[in-house]
Design a protein around this motif. Structure first.
Motif, PDB file in Angstrom:
ATOM      1  N   GLY A 122       0.872  -1.279   0.064  1.00 44.54           N
ATOM      2  CA  GLY A 122       0.018  -0.006   0.088  1.00 44.54           C
ATOM      3  C   GLY A 122       0.865   1.170  -0.030  1.00 44.54           C
ATOM      4  O   GLY A 122       2.242   1.073   0.102  1.00 44.54           O
ATOM      5  N   GLU A 123       0.232   2.557   0.101  1.00 44.97           N
ATOM      6  CA  GLU A 123       0.818   3.666  -0.002  1.00 44.97           C
ATOM      7  C   GLU A 123       0.731   4.217   1.365  1.00 44.97           C
ATOM      8  O   GLU A 123      -0.269   4.106   2.126  1.00 44.97           O
ATOM      9  CB  GLU A 123       0.270   4.668  -0.826  1.00 44.97           C
ATOM     10  CG  GLU A 123       0.739   6.032  -0.990  1.00 44.97           C
ATOM     11  CD  GLU A 123      -0.115   6.953  -1.746  1.00 44.97           C
ATOM     12  OE1 GLU A 123       0.432   8.150  -2.328  1.00 44.97           O
ATOM     13  OE2 GLU A 123      -1.358   6.537  -2.079  1.00 44.97           O
ATOM     14  N   TYR A 124       2.023   4.507   2.232  1.00 41.77           N
ATOM     15  CA  TYR A 124       1.874   4.850   3.364  1.00 41.77           C
ATOM     16  C   TYR A 124       2.838   6.204   3.991  1.00 41.77           C
ATOM     17  O   TYR A 124       3.665   6.509   2.800  1.00 41.77           O
ATOM     18  CB  TYR A 124       2.749   3.802   4.344  1.00 41.77           C
ATOM     19  CG  TYR A 124       2.164   2.542   4.073  1.00 41.77           C
ATOM     20  CD1 TYR A 124       0.826   2.232   4.998  1.00 41.77           C
ATOM     21  CD2 TYR A 124       2.475   1.320   3.489  1.00 41.77           C
ATOM     22  CE1 TYR A 124       0.165   1.115   5.006  1.00 41.77           C
ATOM     23  CE2 TYR A 124       1.839   0.162   3.325  1.00 41.77           C
ATOM     24  CZ  TYR A 124       0.681  -0.057   4.062  1.00 41.77           C
ATOM     25  OH  TYR A 124       0.046  -1.216   3.936  1.00 41.77           O
ATOM     26  N   LEU A 125       2.282   6.911   4.630  1.00 42.78           N
ATOM     27  CA  LEU A 125       2.942   7.980   5.156  1.00 42.78           C
ATOM     28  C   LEU A 125       3.666   7.960   6.343  1.00 42.78           C
ATOM     29  O   LEU A 125       3.167   7.531   7.350  1.00 42.78           O
ATOM     30  CB  LEU A 125       1.784   9.213   5.444  1.00 42.78           C
ATOM     31  CG  LEU A 125       2.212  10.438   5.775  1.00 42.78           C
ATOM     32  CD1 LEU A 125       3.414  11.103   5.062  1.00 42.78           C
ATOM     33  CD2 LEU A 125       1.123  11.527   6.142  1.00 42.78           C
ATOM     34  N   PHE A 126       4.843   8.082   6.284  1.00 48.35           N
ATOM     35  CA  PHE A 126       5.917   7.989   7.630  1.00 48.35           C
ATOM     36  C   PHE A 126       6.224   9.469   7.928  1.00 48.35           C
ATOM     37  O   PHE A 126       6.789  10.175   7.132  1.00 48.35           O
ATOM     38  CB  PHE A 126       7.263   7.040   7.170  1.00 48.35           C
ATOM     39  CG  PHE A 126       6.495   5.746   6.661  1.00 48.35           C
ATOM     40  CD1 PHE A 126       6.179   4.668   7.773  1.00 48.35           C
ATOM     41  CD2 PHE A 126       6.745   5.184   5.367  1.00 48.35           C
ATOM     42  CE1 PHE A 126       6.062   3.532   7.081  1.00 48.35           C
ATOM     43  CE2 PHE A 126       6.180   4.000   5.017  1.00 48.35           C
ATOM     44  CZ  PHE A 126       5.726   3.191   6.042  1.00 48.35           C
ATOM     45  N   ALA A 141       2.010  -3.064   9.289  1.00 50.35           N
ATOM     46  CA  ALA A 141       1.399  -4.148   9.330  1.00 50.35           C
ATOM     47  C   ALA A 141      -0.017  -4.071   9.764  1.00 50.35           C
ATOM     48  O   ALA A 141      -0.989  -4.939   9.362  1.00 50.35           O
ATOM     49  CB  ALA A 141       2.086  -4.725  10.900  1.00 50.35           C
ATOM     50  N   GLU A 142      -0.376  -2.672  10.200  1.00 48.46           N
ATOM     51  CA  GLU A 142      -1.981  -2.678  10.323  1.00 48.46           C
ATOM     52  C   GLU A 142      -2.397  -1.956   8.943  1.00 48.46           C
ATOM     53  O   GLU A 142      -3.590  -1.631   9.219  1.00 48.46           O
ATOM     54  CB  GLU A 142      -2.002  -1.487  11.612  1.00 48.46           C
ATOM     55  CG  GLU A 142      -1.480  -2.229  12.866  1.00 48.46           C
ATOM     56  CD  GLU A 142      -1.664  -1.176  13.941  1.00 48.46           C
ATOM     57  OE1 GLU A 142      -2.092   0.072  13.707  1.00 48.46           O
ATOM     58  OE2 GLU A 142      -1.005  -1.082  14.966  1.00 48.46           O
ATOM     59  N   GLY A 143      -1.899  -1.655   8.185  1.00 42.83           N
ATOM     60  CA  GLY A 143      -2.274  -1.359   6.897  1.00 42.83           C
ATOM     61  C   GLY A 143      -2.791   0.259   6.965  1.00 42.83           C
ATOM     62  O   GLY A 143      -3.955   0.369   6.272  1.00 42.83           O
ATOM     63  N   LYS A 144      -2.193   0.818   7.438  1.00 38.71           N
ATOM     64  CA  LYS A 144      -2.817   2.218   7.693  1.00 38.71           C
ATOM     65  C   LYS A 144      -2.427   3.290   6.518  1.00 38.71           C
ATOM     66  O   LYS A 144      -1.515   4.007   6.791  1.00 38.71           O
ATOM     67  CB  LYS A 144      -2.136   2.987   9.051  1.00 38.71           C
ATOM     68  CG  LYS A 144      -2.534   2.378  10.294  1.00 38.71           C
ATOM     69  CD  LYS A 144      -1.871   3.165  11.480  1.00 38.71           C
ATOM     70  CE  LYS A 144      -2.266   2.543  12.841  1.00 38.71           C
ATOM     71  NZ  LYS A 144      -1.722   3.151  14.078  1.00 38.71           N
ATOM     72  N   ALA A 145      -2.987   2.789   5.567  1.00 36.94           N
ATOM     73  CA  ALA A 145      -2.281   3.612   4.163  1.00 36.94           C
ATOM     74  C   ALA A 145      -3.163   4.787   4.053  1.00 36.94           C
ATOM     75  O   ALA A 145      -4.096   5.141   4.654  1.00 36.94           O
ATOM     76  CB  ALA A 145      -2.989   2.491   2.843  1.00 36.94           C
TER      77      ALA A 145
END
Length: 458
Positions: A120-124, A138-142
């Protein structure tokens, strides 16, 4: 310890002899240790040492995983599909999110999250720790994107918007029928399918429609939920002002109760272009009387289907319509409408609107760009057949541009109108909001405010 009993000597000589010491106790036999027990003892000791070392190592890694990471600024990163723990760890290192891939892999496996890592697409966030990064993936917080579907678009126009959004994937397998989509803002993750968005829109429309339909009054001349959507779509196209929707709906409800034609300009347009939604020009005279299943200047009652996808507010406006006697409305110059109960009042409102446009031209301001998707009101009073006609003022007599006899046709729903030069028909304009031709941007006059209404010239 018990003493042995003393024995009396039998003679003095025997008494002088020393007593013999007691015999030493018997030696205990030393038990031989089992080799198996010895092996277990050794293994147990080794396990204790290893567990201590492992626990210390895990504690060290845990403390390191919670420490701020090397990322200097917020960063959006796409984790490709079918990437395992090793590929993800290497990607994170290349992009500067972590320092040691092996530490990330160890943390993933020891925490039990290795099998839960999602693409997915994630913001860090800047300085995100290794633990934070692992939790996010792991939690898929896309990252969530959104698409806004304005009220009043046709299904074909909505499908075009979905197709233009390059963050969605796939094609729409089945285009919903007109009126089955609920306009709103919908959130989605990159790569979501267009069909999934359409399915959500249709589910929401059914849910909202059922809620609104359950609250309808007993005297509503709308007999089915489908008819509710049809009338709401007409109301949606007639006004973009939230405070006017119930009153506009009330006009059409009153007309239905009186068996009067609805005479709504947007229904003419839909009958001509269907799902394309707009003509891009004014409605011509022949088109006003051109028979189509949707032209409410020709047919009685409601058209056979919706002419757009109405929002919740338009649906609620129909079931909670204003209880007035209004039968007519016309643009008032402020972005809204002037309403009237009688044809005489309506003609007066139309005349004032023409003077508003005339004042605009006299002051040197550019006239509102009109003529798009709107019927043109007649130059003289509106002499409609289904309502009592008011007296025709002598000064309102006019001829059509081609020199023919003035053509009179009803205009109950021209929410935006503009007039041309003297001796020509008044123009009207687009039913859609937000275009470069939108006359609602000009709010100079307000026919509902006596202080801003120009004097009606005799």
């Amino acid at each position: 310890m018990s003493q042995p009993p003393r024995v009396a000597p039998r003679s003095p000589n025997e008494a002088l002899k020393p007593v013999a010491p007691p015999a030493p106790p018997p030696k205990l036999r030393k038990r031989r240790r089992s080799p198996f027990i010895a092996l277990l003892s050794g293994l147990f000791t080794t396990a204790l040492v290893l567990a201590g070392a492992l626990g210390g190592g895990i504690a060290y890694l845990d403390s390191r995983s919670k420490a701020p990471g090397p990322l200097a600024t917020d960063r959006v990163l796409i984790i490709p599909k079918e990437n395992g723990v090793t590929e993800i760890a290497d990607l994170l290192q290349r992009e500067g999110l972590i320092e040691h891939p092996w530490a990330f892999k160890v943390a993933a496996y020891t925490s039990g999250k290795a099998a839960s890592l999602k693409a997915g697409e994630y913001l860090f966030k800047a300085r995100a720790s290794q633990k934070d990064i692992l939790d996010v993936i792991a939690e898929g917080k896309a990252v969530e994107h959104s698409i806004t579907i304005p009220e009043g678009l046709t299904s074909e126009q909505i499908m075009a918007r979905l197709q233009q959004n390059d963050m969605l994937s796939g094609d729409v397998i089945q285009v919903p029928r007109e009126g089955q989509i609920l306009p709103d803002t919908y959130k989605f993750q990159r790569g979501s399918t267009r069909q999934a968005i359409v399915d959500r829109m249709t589910r929401e429309q059914r849910r909202i429609l059922n809620e609104v339909w359950a609250k309808r009054p007993a005297d509503l001349p709308i007999k089915t939920p489908a008819e509710l959507v049809i009338l709401a779509s007409i109301v949606e196209k007639e006004t973009g002002r939230a405070d006017e929707r119930p009153r506009v709906a009330g006009v059409f409800i009153n007309r239905l109760n009186r068996k009067m034609k609805l005479q709504s300009d947007p229904t003419i347009v839909y009958g001509l272009v269907g799902g394309k939604g707009t003509l891009g020009r004014g409605i011509t005279r022949p088109e006003i009387t051109q028979p189509t299943p949707y032209n409410t200047y020709v047919i009685d009652g409601l058209p056979p289907g919706p002419i757009a996808n109405p929002g919740r507010a338009a649906l609620e406006a129909v079931v909670n319509h204003s209880r007035t006697k209004d039968l007519y409305f016309v643009a008032d110059g402020s972005g809204g409408h002037a309403f009237a109960e009688t044809l005489e009042q309506h003609n007066r409102n139309v005349a004032r609107w023409r003077q508003v446009e005339s004042a605009r031209r006299d002051s040197g301001r550019p006239a509102v760009d009109g003529g798009v998707d709107r019927a043109e009101p007649p130059p003289g009073p509106d002499q409609r057949s289904e309502a009592p006609a008011g007296p025709r003022p002598d000064n309102q007599a006019a001829t059509a541009p081609d020199g023919a006899e003035p053509e009179t046709f009803p205009v109950p729903g021209n929410r935006r109108a503009a007039s041309g030069p003297a001796g020509t028909r008044a123009r009207a304009f687009d039913a859609s909001e937000g275009t470069t031709r939108d006359p609602l941007l000009n709010k100079t006059f307000d026919l509902n405010s006596p202080k801003q209404v120009p004097q009606l010239k005799p």
